[in-house]
Motif scaffolding. Structure first.
Motif, PDB file in Angstrom:
ATOM      1  N   HIS A   1       0.826  -1.208   0.000  1.00  0.00           N
ATOM      2  CA  HIS A   1       0.000   0.000   0.000  1.00  0.00           C
ATOM      3  C   HIS A   1       0.866   1.266   0.000  1.00  0.00           C
ATOM      4  O   HIS A   1       0.465   2.287  -0.577  1.00  0.00           O
ATOM      5  N   TYR A   2       2.020   1.185   0.619  1.00  0.00           N
ATOM      6  CA  TYR A   2       2.976   2.300   0.550  1.00  0.00           C
ATOM      7  C   TYR A   2       3.402   2.543  -0.898  1.00  0.00           C
ATOM      8  O   TYR A   2       3.398   3.687  -1.376  1.00  0.00           O
ATOM      9  N   ALA A   3       3.774   1.466  -1.592  1.00  0.00           N
ATOM     10  CA  ALA A   3       4.202   1.590  -2.991  1.00  0.00           C
ATOM     11  C   ALA A   3       3.072   2.099  -3.872  1.00  0.00           C
ATOM     12  O   ALA A   3       3.294   2.905  -4.787  1.00  0.00           O
ATOM     13  N   LEU A   4       1.842   1.653  -3.609  1.00  0.00           N
ATOM     14  CA  LEU A   4       0.698   2.125  -4.400  1.00  0.00           C
ATOM     15  C   LEU A   4       0.457   3.617  -4.159  1.00  0.00           C
ATOM     16  O   LEU A   4       0.140   4.365  -5.086  1.00  0.00           O
ATOM     17  N   GLN A   5       0.620   4.056  -2.903  1.00  0.00           N
ATOM     18  CA  GLN A   5       0.475   5.478  -2.599  1.00  0.00           C
ATOM     19  C   GLN A   5       1.554   6.289  -3.316  1.00  0.00           C
ATOM     20  O   GLN A   5       1.286   7.367  -3.850  1.00  0.00           O
ATOM     21  N   CYS A   6       2.765   5.758  -3.336  1.00  0.00           N
ATOM     22  CA  CYS A   6       3.851   6.438  -4.043  1.00  0.00           C
ATOM     23  C   CYS A   6       3.555   6.534  -5.532  1.00  0.00           C
ATOM     24  O   CYS A   6       3.805   7.578  -6.169  1.00  0.00           O
ATOM     25  N   LEU A   7       3.011   5.469  -6.088  1.00  0.00           N
ATOM     26  CA  LEU A   7       2.691   5.447  -7.521  1.00  0.00           C
ATOM     27  C   LEU A   7       1.663   6.504  -7.878  1.00  0.00           C
ATOM     28  O   LEU A   7       1.718   7.116  -8.945  1.00  0.00           O
ATOM     29  N   ASN A   8       0.710   6.718  -6.985  1.00  0.00           N
ATOM     30  CA  ASN A   8      -0.356   7.679  -7.262  1.00  0.00           C
ATOM     31  C   ASN A   8       0.141   9.115  -7.320  1.00  0.00           C
ATOM     32  O   ASN A   8      -0.543  10.004  -7.834  1.00  0.00           O
ATOM     33  N   ASN A   9       1.365   9.330  -6.812  1.00  0.00           N
ATOM     34  CA  ASN A   9       1.895  10.698  -6.780  1.00  0.00           C
ATOM     35  C   ASN A   9       3.229  10.849  -7.498  1.00  0.00           C
ATOM     36  O   ASN A   9       3.885  11.881  -7.374  1.00  0.00           O
ATOM     37  N   CYS A  10       3.637   9.809  -8.230  1.00  0.00           N
ATOM     38  CA  CYS A  10       4.980   9.802  -8.816  1.00  0.00           C
ATOM     39  C   CYS A  10       4.970  10.168 -10.299  1.00  0.00           C
ATOM     40  O   CYS A  10       4.106   9.714 -11.051  1.00  0.00           O
ATOM     41  N   LYS A  11       5.954  10.968 -10.713  1.00  0.00           N
ATOM     42  CA  LYS A  11       6.107  11.351 -12.123  1.00  0.00           C
ATOM     43  C   LYS A  11       7.408  10.797 -12.716  1.00  0.00           C
ATOM     44  O   LYS A  11       7.593  10.798 -13.925  1.00  0.00           O
ATOM     45  N   ASP A  12       8.293  10.319 -11.867  1.00  0.00           N
ATOM     46  CA  ASP A  12       9.597   9.810 -12.299  1.00  0.00           C
ATOM     47  C   ASP A  12       9.419   8.411 -12.898  1.00  0.00           C
ATOM     48  O   ASP A  12       9.041   7.465 -12.189  1.00  0.00           O
ATOM     49  N   GLU A  13       9.725   8.257 -14.195  1.00  0.00           N
ATOM     50  CA  GLU A  13       9.498   6.987 -14.890  1.00  0.00           C
ATOM     51  C   GLU A  13      10.304   5.846 -14.266  1.00  0.00           C
ATOM     52  O   GLU A  13       9.819   4.721 -14.153  1.00  0.00           O
ATOM     53  N   GLU A  14      11.530   6.134 -13.882  1.00  0.00           N
ATOM     54  CA  GLU A  14      12.369   5.087 -13.301  1.00  0.00           C
ATOM     55  C   GLU A  14      11.824   4.631 -11.955  1.00  0.00           C
ATOM     56  O   GLU A  14      11.760   3.428 -11.654  1.00  0.00           O
ATOM     57  N   LEU A  15      11.398   5.609 -11.127  1.00  0.00           N
ATOM     58  CA  LEU A  15      10.816   5.257  -9.829  1.00  0.00           C
ATOM     59  C   LEU A  15       9.487   4.515  -9.991  1.00  0.00           C
ATOM     60  O   LEU A  15       9.182   3.609  -9.210  1.00  0.00           O
ATOM     61  N   ILE A  16       8.715   4.884 -10.991  1.00  0.00           N
ATOM     62  CA  ILE A  16       7.441   4.195 -11.249  1.00  0.00           C
ATOM     63  C   ILE A  16       7.686   2.710 -11.483  1.00  0.00           C
ATOM     64  O   ILE A  16       6.965   1.845 -10.958  1.00  0.00           O
ATOM     65  N   LYS A  17       8.718   2.388 -12.274  1.00  0.00           N
ATOM     66  CA  LYS A  17       9.059   0.985 -12.540  1.00  0.00           C
ATOM     67  C   LYS A  17       9.438   0.255 -11.252  1.00  0.00           C
ATOM     68  O   LYS A  17       9.067  -0.896 -11.030  1.00  0.00           O
ATOM     69  N   ILE A  18      10.184   0.956 -10.395  1.00  0.00           N
ATOM     70  CA  ILE A  18      10.622   0.337  -9.137  1.00  0.00           C
ATOM     71  C   ILE A  18       9.432   0.099  -8.213  1.00  0.00           C
ATOM     72  O   ILE A  18       9.306  -0.963  -7.599  1.00  0.00           O
ATOM     73  N   TYR A  19       8.544   1.100  -8.113  1.00  0.00           N
ATOM     74  CA  TYR A  19       7.350   0.942  -7.272  1.00  0.00           C
ATOM     75  C   TYR A  19       6.469  -0.195  -7.796  1.00  0.00           C
ATOM     76  O   TYR A  19       5.904  -0.969  -7.017  1.00  0.00           O
ATOM     77  N   ASN A  20       6.334  -0.274  -9.120  1.00  0.00           N
ATOM     78  CA  ASN A  20       5.547  -1.361  -9.712  1.00  0.00           C
ATOM     79  C   ASN A  20       6.118  -2.723  -9.295  1.00  0.00           C
ATOM     80  O   ASN A  20       5.375  -3.635  -8.913  1.00  0.00           O
ATOM     81  N   LYS A  21       7.432  -2.825  -9.376  1.00  0.00           N
ATOM     82  CA  LYS A  21       8.086  -4.083  -9.008  1.00  0.00           C
ATOM     83  C   LYS A  21       7.882  -4.387  -7.529  1.00  0.00           C
ATOM     84  O   LYS A  21       7.669  -5.545  -7.136  1.00  0.00           O
ATOM     85  N   LEU A  22       7.925  -3.343  -6.704  1.00  0.00           N
ATOM     86  CA  LEU A  22       7.732  -3.513  -5.265  1.00  0.00           C
ATOM     87  C   LEU A  22       6.325  -4.062  -4.985  1.00  0.00           C
ATOM     88  O   LEU A  22       6.155  -4.984  -4.169  1.00  0.00           O
ATOM     89  N   VAL A  23       5.323  -3.503  -5.660  1.00  0.00           N
ATOM     90  CA  VAL A  23       3.950  -3.990  -5.492  1.00  0.00           C
ATOM     91  C   VAL A  23       3.848  -5.447  -5.922  1.00  0.00           C
ATOM     92  O   VAL A  23       3.283  -6.300  -5.214  1.00  0.00           O
ATOM     93  N   ILE A  24       4.387  -5.740  -7.093  1.00  0.00           N
ATOM     94  CA  ILE A  24       4.278  -7.085  -7.661  1.00  0.00           C
ATOM     95  C   ILE A  24       4.908  -8.124  -6.731  1.00  0.00           C
ATOM     96  O   ILE A  24       4.356  -9.195  -6.505  1.00  0.00           O
ATOM     97  N   ARG A  25       6.081  -7.779  -6.161  1.00  0.00           N
ATOM     98  CA  ARG A  25       6.759  -8.743  -5.292  1.00  0.00           C
ATOM     99  C   ARG A  25       5.955  -9.042  -4.025  1.00  0.00           C
ATOM    100  O   ARG A  25       6.036 -10.148  -3.480  1.00  0.00           O
ATOM    101  N   THR A  26       5.191  -8.058  -3.533  1.00  0.00           N
ATOM    102  CA  THR A  26       4.418  -8.298  -2.309  1.00  0.00           C
ATOM    103  C   THR A  26       3.236  -9.235  -2.550  1.00  0.00           C
ATOM    104  O   THR A  26       2.791  -9.920  -1.629  1.00  0.00           O
ATOM    105  N   VAL A  27       2.739  -9.242  -3.788  1.00  0.00           N
ATOM    106  CA  VAL A  27       1.555 -10.048  -4.091  1.00  0.00           C
ATOM    107  C   VAL A  27       1.802 -11.526  -3.813  1.00  0.00           C
ATOM    108  O   VAL A  27       0.942 -12.231  -3.282  1.00  0.00           O
ATOM    109  N   TYR A  28       3.007 -12.013  -4.150  1.00  0.00           N
ATOM    110  CA  TYR A  28       3.314 -13.430  -4.004  1.00  0.00           C
ATOM    111  C   TYR A  28       3.058 -13.924  -2.579  1.00  0.00           C
ATOM    112  O   TYR A  28       2.281 -14.853  -2.351  1.00  0.00           O
ATOM    113  N   GLY A  29       3.750 -13.288  -1.625  1.00  0.00           N
ATOM    114  CA  GLY A  29       3.658 -13.758  -0.244  1.00  0.00           C
ATOM    115  C   GLY A  29       2.275 -13.615   0.345  1.00  0.00           C
ATOM    116  O   GLY A  29       1.825 -14.485   1.095  1.00  0.00           O
ATOM    117  N   ILE A  30       1.580 -12.535   0.020  1.00  0.00           N
ATOM    118  CA  ILE A  30       0.239 -12.302   0.568  1.00  0.00           C
ATOM    119  C   ILE A  30      -0.718 -13.401   0.130  1.00  0.00           C
ATOM    120  O   ILE A  30      -1.496 -13.928   0.929  1.00  0.00           O
TER     121      ILE A  30
END
Length: 869
Positions: free
Chosen positions: A832-861
C-alpha cells in the motif's frame, strides 16, 4: 504463548484451558516456527547485512502503527527514521525488497511446519474420513453392504486448473517436500541446509510462463502426490469394500485444464493441447518405470523373464524416448496379469502385492494420467459454427442465425462432413476445428479417457451444445463413434435460472437423447462459482447454485438421466472454496450427489493436496461426504418451503446491495487505485490476461473473477466473500425472523457451511491497513460504506454463531490464520505504501521500481492465504 492482538484476533492467556488440538498446535507449530524462524533470520542472503535482524523490528512496528490506523506511508517513513536513519530513498526501497525476500520464505517455512505436524494436530473434521466409515463397518456389518453399494454408484473427480492464485514454482515445492520430511524428525542439520537453499532459490520467473510451462508445473502434483494418494485410497477401498471391478466409470479420476482450457487462457492453441497431452503421457510412464524398477528388484523368479523383459522395454520406451504413441494400457495390463498369475501359481504369491499395486495404477491412470478437458466460450463456438455454414453444404437453412431457439433446434441437421479448416480462417476458428480433430488423435494415442470432455462456457441455450456436436460431425467424427461428453457451464445468476429449461430441451431432443444413452446416460453439468459471485455477491451466488442444482436434479430424474455436477470452485469462499466437503455432506435428497467433481486450483492445490498425507485426508473427506447420506439420511438437510423462502429473501436483499456497490461510480476506480489490479497482468506467474477484451478500457464485466477476488484480498477487504450478508441478516432481524434464522443455522448443513465460510472469509479482512482512506475527500465515503457493512456483518454473524470472535468454533484454524496474517502484514503495508507512491509519482524510473515492489508483495500475501481453501 504468543498473544496476538488485531481487530479480528484476540488470543487468550495460557491460563485458560486449551483443547488438545490447541495444545498440540502450540507445541508442534507455534513453538517450532519461532525456533526455526530464529535460525532462518540469522542466515545472510545476497550480501545484505542485518536484514534478518531488522525484520522483527519492522514487523513489530507495522503491527503497532496499524493498530493506530496510521497510513502505510507514515508507517514506512517512521520506521526508517527510527531504526535506519540516514539512508536515502533508494536504499530504503532496497531494504524493503530484502524484507520481502525473507517474509515470502517465512510463509514457506510456516507451511512446511504445519504440514509436517498434520498427523499430530489432526483436523476438527476427522470424523469425515475413510477411517470413520471403517469404524462404522466394524460395528455394523450391514453398513459394509450399504457402503459397497453406494461406492459402486459413486465417483470422485478432481480437476487441476492453472488459475494463478498460488505462486510456488516446482523448485520451491521440491524444497518444501524435503523440508517437511526433515521437520517431522526435527533433523536440524538438514533443516539448516534446506533453509539456506530456500533463501537462494528464486520465487518467481523472469518471464511469463507459457501454457505448457503451467502444465509442467502443475504436473508436479500429479507425479509426486496424486499418483500415490489415489492409488492408496483405491487399494484401501477395494480391501474393505466390495468394489465392482467391471463398473462403467472409475471410482477415482483426475482431470487437467492447463493446455485444454482456451476460454480461461486465450493463449492456449492446438499445438499447446497436443504438447500437454504428450507430456502427461510421458510423465505417467515415468512413474510406471520408477515402480517397475522396484518390481524388477523383487521379481527375480523363473517363468516371468519374457513378460518382465517385454514390460520393461514398453514402459522405458514410452517414458524416455519418443515412439509413435498408441494406447497400450490393455497390453500393459495383460503382461502384468500374466506375471501375477505366475507368482500366484508357481511362487506362493511372493511379492504379488507389488505387481497388484502397479496393475491398480495402470488401471487408474492408463496412458494419459489425467483427462485433458477442452473448454471454450459459447460466443466463440457460435462464430465458428456460422463460419462453417458459410463454407460448406451442411444442410442448415439460410437465415439460421436469425431463427429463434425453437426453430434452431429443429433446423440442426447432424450431417457428417469431412471439412478441413482453411489456413486463411481466423485464429479462433482454426484452433476450434483443429482441436476437435486433435481430440480424436489424442484418444487414439493416449486412450479415450485422455480427452473426452468438451465444456461450453457461458452456455445459454440448448443450441450451444447441439451446434458444437455439428462441429464435431463436420470435422471427421462419426455419429456412431462420437466418444465425447458435452458439458454446459452455467455460471451467471441469469444462466443458472434458465439451466433446467435448457437441459430439458436437450434431454427431449432425439439426437442428443440417443447420444447420451451411448455415453452411459450420464450427463455432467458444470456450475461455476467465480463469475456468479462477481455477478451477484456471496449469498446470491450460493443460493442461485443451490436452487439450480435442485431444479437440474429434478429435471434429470424426470427424464431418467444420471446426473453429475462439476463444481468450478476456487480457493477462497468468494470463489466457492472453504470447507468444500461440508457442502457435499449437506446436500439433501433434492440434489444429485452420486458423483462429485470439482476444480482444485491456486492455493487449494498446495494447502489441501500438497503432500500425500493431506491429499488422502481431503479426498477421503469428499468420498465420505458423497456416501454418508446413504448411511444416515438427514432430513434436516432437506430445506422446507419456509427455509427456502427465508434464504431467498436474504439472497435478494444481499444481491440488491451488492448490485448497488457494483454500480457505484467509484467501484472500479477504487480497485484500480488502491489494489494491485492493474499490475496483476505484469506478474510472471500466468500466461493468461487479467481481463477479457485486453485492449479495451477496464470494465467490471470484462474483469476475470480471479483478478476481481485477488484484488479485494490484497486490499484486505474480502468484499466478494461477505458484502451484503450483514444487510440481509439485519433484514431478517428487523422483520422478526431472527429466531428462525438461528434455528436454520443449527439445523441446516448447507446454511451453516455457507455462513461459516463467510466468517472464514471475513477473518482475512483487516481494515486497519486502509483506515487512512476514511479521511480521503474522494474515497472516504466509499471506504466507510465497505467498513460499515463489514462491521454489521461481523456483529450479526457473531450473534448467529454464538461466539465472541470470528471463527471462535475453530480456534486452531483461527490461530493459524492470525499467525499468517502477522507474518505478511509488513508485505501488505509495503504494497500500500508503494501504491500510494505510484499515485503521486512522475519519475518513470521510480514508477518501474514501485511497480516491481507492489508485484513482489503479491506473491507472499496470496501464498499465506492457504487457510481460505
Amino acid at each position: 504463548m504468543i498473544v496476538i492482538h488485531s481487530p479480528n484476533f484476540t488470543y487468550m492467556p495460557s491460563s485458560l484451558k486449551l483443547s488438545q488440538r490447541e495444545t498440540a498446535f502450540n507445541s508442534e507449530v507455534v513453538t517450532r516456527f519461532e525456533l526455526y524462524n530464529s535460525l532462518f533470520q540469522t542466515l545472510p542472503f545476497y550480501q545484505v547485512k542485518d536484514t534478518g535482524i531488522l525484520l522483527p523490528f519492522f514487523s513489530s512496528h507495522c503491527e503497532k502503527e496499524a493498530n493506530k490506523e496510521v497510513s502505510p506511508t507514515s508507517i514506512i517513513e517512521s520506521f526508517f527514521e527510527k531504526y535506519v536513519p540516514g539512508i536515502d530513498h533508494r536504499e530504503q526501497i532496497n531494504r524493503m525488497f530484502r524484507f520481502i525476500q525473507y517474509i515470502e520464505r517465512q510463509v514457506v517455512l510456516f507451511d512446511a511446519i504445519e504440514d509436517s505436524s498434520f498427523s499430530k494436530i489432526g483436523r476438527p473434521d476427522d470424523s469425515g474420513t475413510l477411517q470413520s466409515l471403517l469404524q462404522q463397518v466394524s460395528i455394523n456389518e450391514q453398513s459394509r453392504n450399504t457402503i459397497s453399494q453406494k461406492l459402486n454408484d459413486f465417483s470422485l473427480r478432481l480437476v487441476l486448473t492453472a488459475h494463478p492464485t498460488q505462486f510456488y514454482p516446482g523448485t520451491i515445492l521440491g524444497i518444501m517436500t524435503d523440508l517437511i520430511d526433515a521437520l517431522k524428525t526435527n533433523d536440524i542439520n538438514t533443516i539448516d541446509v534446506l533453509l539456506q537453499q530456500l533463501g537462494k532459490t528464486p520465487f518467481f520467473n523472469k518471464t511469463s510462463p507459457t501454457p505448457v510451462d503451467e502444465a509442467v508445473s502443475l504436473a508436479w502434483f500429479l507425479e509426486n502426490i496424486f499418483y500415490h494418494a489415489i492409488s492408496g485410497i483405491q487399494s484401501k477401498l477395494e480391501e474393505e469394500f466390495d468394489i465392482n471391478p467391471h463398473r462403467s466409470n472409475q471410482l477415482l479420476e483426475l482431470g487437467f485444464w492447463p493446455g485444454g482450457d482456451r476460454d480461461g487462457n486465450p493463449n492456449v492453441t492446438t499445438e499447446t493441447t497436443k504438447a500437454v497431452a504428450s507430456f502427461l503421457r510421458q510423465r505417467v510412464f515415468r512413474c510406471y518405470y520408477h515402480d517397475f524398477r522396484v518390481l524388477k528388484r523383487r521379481i527375480t523368479f523363473r517363468g516371468v523373464e519374457e513378460a518382465m523383459d517385454t514390460l520393461e522395454k514398453l514402459i522405458y520406451k514410452n517414458a524416455y524416448t519418443k515412439p509413435e504413441p498408441e494406447d497400450i494400457q490393455a497390453q500393459l495390463l495383460e503382461l502384468l496379469q500374466s506375471i501375477r498369475h505366475t507368482l500366484v501359481s508357481g511362487h506362493d504369491s511372493l511379492f504379488v502385492n507389488i505387481v497388484e499395486d502397479l496393475i491398480k495404477k495402470v488401471r487408474l491412470f492408463g496412458c494419459y494420467f489425467a483427462t485433458l478437458d477442452i473448454r471454450q466460450d459459447s460466443r466463440i463456438l457460435r462464430k465458428v459454427f456460422k463460419f462453417c455454414t458459410e463454407q460448406i453444404d451442411t444442410g442448415i437453412e439460410t437465415g439460421y442465425q436469425d431463427f429463434d431457439e425453437a426453430n434452431k433446434l429443429k433446423s440442426i441437421t447432424f450431417n457428417e462432413v469431412d471439412f478441413h479448416c482453411p489456413d486463411n480462417a481466423e485464429s479462433f476458428t482454426k484452433d476450434t476445428l483443429n482441436t476437435i480433430r486433435l481430440m480424436k488423435y489424442i484418444q487414439h494415442t493416449n486412450g479415450e479417457k485422455a480427452c473426452q470432455r468438451f465444456i461450453i462456457s457461458n452456455c445459454q441455450e440448448a443450441s450451444d451444445i447441439l451446434q458444437l456436436i455439428d462441429l464435431f460431425l463436420w470435422s471427421g467424427w462419426k455419429k456412431e463413434s462420437l466418444s465425447v461428453d458435452f458439458m454446459p457451464l452455467f455460471e451467471t445468476v441469469n444462466d443458472l435460472k434458465s439451466a433446467a429449461l435448457v437441459m430439458e430441451q436437450l434431454y427431449t431432443h432425439p439426437f442428443y437423447k440417443e447420444h447420451l444413452q451411448k455415453r452411459g446416460n450420464l450427463q455432467t453439468i458444470m456450475l461455476g462459482f467465480s463469475d456468479s459471485t462477481k455477478d451477484g455477491g456471496y449469498l446470491m451466488a450460493n443460493w442461485s447454485i443451490y436452487k439450480a442444482k435442485v431444479e437440474l436434479t429434478a429435471m434429470a430424474r424426470k427424464h431418467s438421466v444420471d446426473l453429475a455436477f462439476f463444481d468450478g470452485r476456487g480457493g477462497p469462499p468468494a470463489r466457492g472454496g472453504g470447507k468444500t466437503h461440508r457442502f457435499y455432506a449437506s446436500m439433501g435428497e433434492e440434489i444429485a450427489n452420486e458423483h462429485i467433481q470439482l476444480t482444485i486450483q491456486g492455493q487449494t492445490v498446495s494447502s489441501q493436496y500438497g503432500s500425500v498425507e493431506t491429499a488422502r485426508f481431503n479426498m477421503e473427506q469428499l468420498i465420505n461426504a458423497g456416501i454418508i447420506s446413504a448411511l444416515h439420511p438427514n432430513s434436516n438437510d432437506l430445506l422446507d418451503a419456509r427455509h427456502k423462502e427465508l434464504i431467498s429473501l436474504m439472497a435478494d436483499e444481499s444481491y440488491k446491495l451488492f448490485l448497488e456497490l457494483r454500480q457505484h461510480p467509484l467501484f472500479v476506480e477504487y480497485l484500480e487505485k488502491f489494489s494491485p489490479l492493474k499490475l496483476l497482468s505484469h506478474i510472471n506467474i500466468s500466461s493468461r490476461p487479467t481481463k477479457r477484451n485486453g485492449d479495451a478500457a477496464l470494465k467490471l464485466e470484462d474483469l476475470r473473477a480471479i483478478s476481481f477476488v485477488t484484488s479485494w484480498s490484497q486490499l484486505k477487504q474480502s468484499i466478494p466473500g461477505f458484502y451484503g450478508v450483514g444487510t440481509a441478516l439485519n433484514k431478517m432481524k428487523t422483520e422478526g425472523n431472527w429466531k428462525e434464522i438461528n434455528e436454520l443455522y443449527k439445523s441446516s448443513g448447507f446454511f451453516k457451511t455457507m455462513v461459516d465460510n463467510c466468517v472464514m472469509s471475513m477473518t482475512k479482512s483487516d481494515f486497519r491497513v486502509t483506515a487512512y482512506l476514511e479521511k480521503d475527500k474522494k474515497f472516504g465515503h466509499f471506504w466507510k460504506m465497505l467498513k460499515d457493512e463489514f462491521e454489521l456483518t461481523k456483529s450479526l454473524l457473531l450473534e448467529l454463531t454464538g461466539t465472541k470472535v470470528l471463527m471462535g468454533e475453530y480456534p486452531v484454524e483461527r490461530r493459524s490464520i492470525a499467525i499468517r496474517e502477522k507474518i505478511v502484514l509488513p508485505l501488505v503495508i509495503v504494497q500500500h505504501y508503494a501504491l500510494q507512491c505510484l499515485n503521486n509519482c512522475k519519475d518513470e524510473e521510480l514508477i518501474k521500481i514501485y511497480n516491481k515492489l507492489v508485484i513482489r508483495t503479491v506473491y507472499g500475501i496470496v501464498n499465506a492465504g492457504r487457510n481460505l481453501a
